[in-house]
Design an enzyme around this catalytic site. Structure first.
Site, PDB file in Angstrom:
ATOM      1  N   SER A 121       0.824  -1.214   0.000  1.00 15.61           N
ATOM      2  CA  SER A 121       0.000   0.000   0.000  1.00 15.61           C
ATOM      3  C   SER A 121       0.859   1.266   0.000  1.00 15.61           C
ATOM      4  CB  SER A 121      -0.940  -0.066   1.207  1.00 15.61           C
ATOM      5  OG  SER A 121      -1.921   0.951   1.147  1.00 15.61           O
ATOM      6  N   HIS A 144      -2.787  -1.461  -4.594  1.00 16.30           N
ATOM      7  CA  HIS A 144      -4.246  -1.422  -4.667  1.00 16.30           C
ATOM      8  C   HIS A 144      -4.730   0.017  -4.607  1.00 16.30           C
ATOM      9  CE1 HIS A 144      -4.528  -0.398  -0.424  1.00 16.30           C
ATOM     10  NE2 HIS A 144      -3.736  -1.424  -0.125  1.00 16.30           N
TER      11      HIS A 144
END
Length: 234
Positions: A121, A144
């Site tokens: 992330s 993501h």
């Protein structure tokens, strides 16, 4: 002569104790025992990157209010010649993560990162913020879209805000590594990898092949590269 030896031993013990306490409290230490005689600051990004709210005391966290002043002190120091960043993080607060990444990227000293267990992330911008980056063969990177916790109001302004944050992350990552923005966003929106989510998982060499990380390697590779960069700069 004996007294001088005793004094030297006491000084060494005090220094080791101070280093141990510093590692325990902040996850940081200065590496100054190398044959090149180059002081290197070791910075660790471990666990969840904590933002403006304190996380549970049971969580392993990296506190950005500790990291930012330390990075400023590194830039101001004449003795520290380079920075090694060890990363094993699940991600965390977007604003805090980007702030750390921007600070590292703006340092005038040579910097090298090493991704260990993972750089997921918002940890990804930190991994690419250095001058050169490594990942261990089993290290993972999860890419993501931006997620937010709490109540989300489903209005156009909210989605525009999400898009702005995502664009900031994509822009930073793509300006600090070799991956193209279109490919990065395609990995971010992949639907066939994560069972209950969108995104991609890259392991070791895959992150290098995608142009995100510079090379596969370990701690010896990272330190060798950093010493080389320091030598070339002086």
């Amino acid at each position: 002569m004996v007294n001088q030896k005793d004094e030297q031993n006491n000084n060494n013990q005090n220094k080791e104790q101070a280093n141990d306490e510093r590692i325990e409290k902040t996850g940081q230490v200065t590496l100054d025992q190398n044959k090149e005689k180059q002081d290197i600051h070791l910075l660790t990004i471990i666990g969840e990157i904590e933002g403006h709210e304190n996380l549970s005391s049971n969580s392993k966290t990296t506190k950005y209010e500790h990291v930012l002043p330390q990075l400023a002190a590194i830039e101001d120091s004449d003795s520290i010649k380079g920075v090694l960043v060890l990363i094993n993080t699940m991600g965390g607060d977007v604003e805090a993560g980007l702030a750390i990444a921007e600070m590292i990227a703006s340092l005038s000293k040579p910097t090298v990162s090493l991704v260990l267990g993972g750089s997921h992330s918002i940890g990804l911008p930190i991994a690419v913020s250095t001058d050169y980056s490594f990942v261990v063969p089993t290290g993972t990177m999860v890419i993501h879209p931006v997620r937010m916790s709490g109540m989300v109001i489903g209005v156009p302004q909210t989605f525009d805000y999400f898009k702005q944050i995502q664009d900031r992350i994509s822009g930073f990552v793509c300006s600090h590594c070799k991956i193209k923005k279109e490919r990065f966003e395609a990995l971010m929106m992949e639907t066939g990898v994560l069972t209950k989510d969108v995104g991609s998982i890259l392991v070791g060499q895959e992150a290098v092949e995608e142009g995100i990380i510079d090379a596969v390697g370990g701690i010896s590779d990272a330190l060798t590269k950093l010493h080389e960069m320091i030598h070339n700069k002086t």
